[in-house]
Write an enzyme that holds these catalytic residues in place. Structure first.
Site, PDB file in Angstrom:
ATOM      1  N   ASN A   1       0.527  -1.520   0.062  1.00 21.54           N
ATOM      2  CA  ASN A   1       0.189   0.287   0.401  1.00 21.54           C
ATOM      3  C   ASN A   1       0.535   1.139   0.043  1.00 21.54           C
ATOM      4  OD1 ASN A   1      -1.400   2.245   0.597  1.00 21.54           O
ATOM      5  ND2 ASN A   1      -2.468   1.250   2.563  1.00 21.54           N
TER       6      ASN A   1
ATOM      7  N   LYS B   1      -0.081   3.995  -0.184  1.00 22.17           N
ATOM      8  CA  LYS B   1      -0.669   5.231   0.103  1.00 22.17           C
ATOM      9  C   LYS B   1      -0.270   6.833  -0.305  1.00 22.17           C
ATOM     10  CE  LYS B   1      -0.076   3.215   4.649  1.00 22.17           C
ATOM     11  NZ  LYS B   1       0.281   3.468   5.988  1.00 22.17           N
TER      12      LYS B   1
ATOM     13  N   HIS C   1      -9.334   0.667   4.289  1.00 22.68           N
ATOM     14  CA  HIS C   1      -7.775   0.985   5.228  1.00 22.68           C
ATOM     15  C   HIS C   1      -8.802   1.500   5.863  1.00 22.68           C
ATOM     16  CE1 HIS C   1      -3.946   2.449   5.880  1.00 22.68           C
ATOM     17  NE2 HIS C   1      -3.759   1.096   5.252  1.00 22.68           N
TER      18      HIS C   1
ATOM     19  N   GLU D   1      -7.068   4.149   7.779  1.00 21.16           N
ATOM     20  CA  GLU D   1      -6.832   5.507   7.205  1.00 21.16           C
ATOM     21  C   GLU D   1      -8.219   6.211   6.466  1.00 21.16           C
ATOM     22  OE1 GLU D   1      -3.825   5.871   5.533  1.00 21.16           O
ATOM     23  OE2 GLU D   1      -1.723   4.261   7.252  1.00 21.16           O
TER      24      GLU D   1
ATOM     25  N   GLU E   1      -5.649  -5.555  10.401  1.00 23.03           N
ATOM     26  CA  GLU E   1      -4.405  -3.834  10.903  1.00 23.03           C
ATOM     27  C   GLU E   1      -4.788  -3.535  12.435  1.00 23.03           C
ATOM     28  OE1 GLU E   1      -2.436  -3.206   6.403  1.00 23.03           O
ATOM     29  OE2 GLU E   1      -4.547  -1.898   6.892  1.00 23.03           O
TER      30      GLU E   1
ATOM     31  N   GLY F   1       2.638   1.733  10.152  1.00 21.53           N
ATOM     32  CA  GLY F   1       2.844   3.284  10.086  1.00 21.53           C
ATOM     33  C   GLY F   1       3.696   4.179  11.985  1.00 21.53           C
TER      34      GLY F   1
ATOM     35  N   SER G   1       3.535  -2.554  10.116  1.00 27.48           N
ATOM     36  CA  SER G   1       4.589  -1.892  10.736  1.00 27.48           C
ATOM     37  C   SER G   1       5.436  -3.689  10.242  1.00 27.48           C
ATOM     38  CB  SER G   1       5.332  -1.643  11.598  1.00 27.48           C
ATOM     39  OG  SER G   1       4.461  -0.213  11.891  1.00 27.48           O
TER      40      SER G   1
END
Ligand code: PEP
Length: 255
Positions: free
Chosen positions: A10, A12, A98, A100, A170, A176, A216
């Site tokens: 991904n 991003k 996702h 985010e 996730e 991140g 991560s």
């Protein structure tokens, strides 16, 4: 049931036209035929066609994915992108929900359910992302949050569509941040996710659905995580921006 590992990158909101092309080229060269692992990269929307072109020029097995989609077919949805548009660009896999999108952009469970149904209805692969926030983990509600997100997103999904479903677990606090769930904690969460899939679709069907871990993941921790019985690969953010790190994770997934 034996499940083919799947590793996604991904990107991003990173790369530009030149660096995205170079990354796709590096990943293609390093991954080659994938060595028994399904590999997908998810570039930003404006570079989909160009990255798709690089992938096809390299004759690689690496697939092209999109980071999001809008669930309606067309019309007055300024700024949004439809499934047909993605198909035109050669996309075969779409991320939905996702963290985010959920927690920064504000997408609701209902919207994510609409997108999930639309992607699976279109015949594309849907990578449905789920996971708990730090305060939810600390309150002991990891499994309850995952179950709520799964049941909501998968309502109305037919058994015949499950071959195109991938779940990405996730934990939000691990994305991140450099923090990773321990392999044991991740396995516990994955086993519970498979249990929910079993209660929705039956144990047989659930045993064929791939569940990726994301948060991560990097070459140094990927092996331990992917050695867990219910972890079927990874969804990679930061480490997917380096062709060497990403392809190493792909190689480890195939071991
Ligand atoms: C992600 O964005 O899905 C992700 C797992 O990011 P990172 O690997 O950077 O934690």
């Amino acid at each position: 049931m034996a499940r083919t590992p799947i590793v996604g990158g991904n990107w991003k909101m990173n790369t530009d036209l030149a660096s995205g092309g170079a990354l796709a080229s590096g990943v293609s060269d390093a991954v080659g035929d994938g060595g028994g692992v399904d590999v997908v990269v998810f570039p930003p929307f404006p570079y989909l066609a160009a990255v798709g072109q690089v992938l096809s020029e390299h004759g690689t097995s690496v697939k092209l994915g999109a980071q999001d989609v809008w669930h309606e077919a067309n019309g007055a949805f300024t700024g949004e992108i439809s499934l047909e548009m993605l198909k035109d660009c050669g996309v075969s896999s779409v991320l939905v929900g996702h963290s985010e999108r959920r927690h920064v952009i504000g997408e609701t469970d209902d919207l994510i359910a609409s997108k999930t149904r639309a992607v699976l209805g279109s015949g594309l692969q849907c990578v449905l992302c789920i996971g708990e926030k730090l305060e939810e983990r600390e309150a002991g509600s990891t499994d309850a949050v995952n179950e709520r997100q799964l049941r909501s997103a998968l309502e109305g999904v037919a058994e015949g569509q499950l071959a195109n479903l991938v779940v990405a677990y996730e934990p939000v606090w691990a994305i991140g941040t450099g923090k990773t769930a321990t392999p044991e904690d991740a396995q516990d969460a994955h086993a519970a996710v498979r249990g929910v899939l079993g209660s929705l679709f039956g144990a047989d069907q659930a045993s064929g659905i791939r569940i990726q871990y994301g948060g991560s993941m990097k070459p140094g921790n990927a092996s331990e995580l992917m050695a867990q019985p219910d972890i079927d690969g990874g969804l990679i953010g930061g480490a997917s921006l380096k062709a060497g790190d990403f392809s190493e994770i792909v190689r480890l997934a195939g071991n």
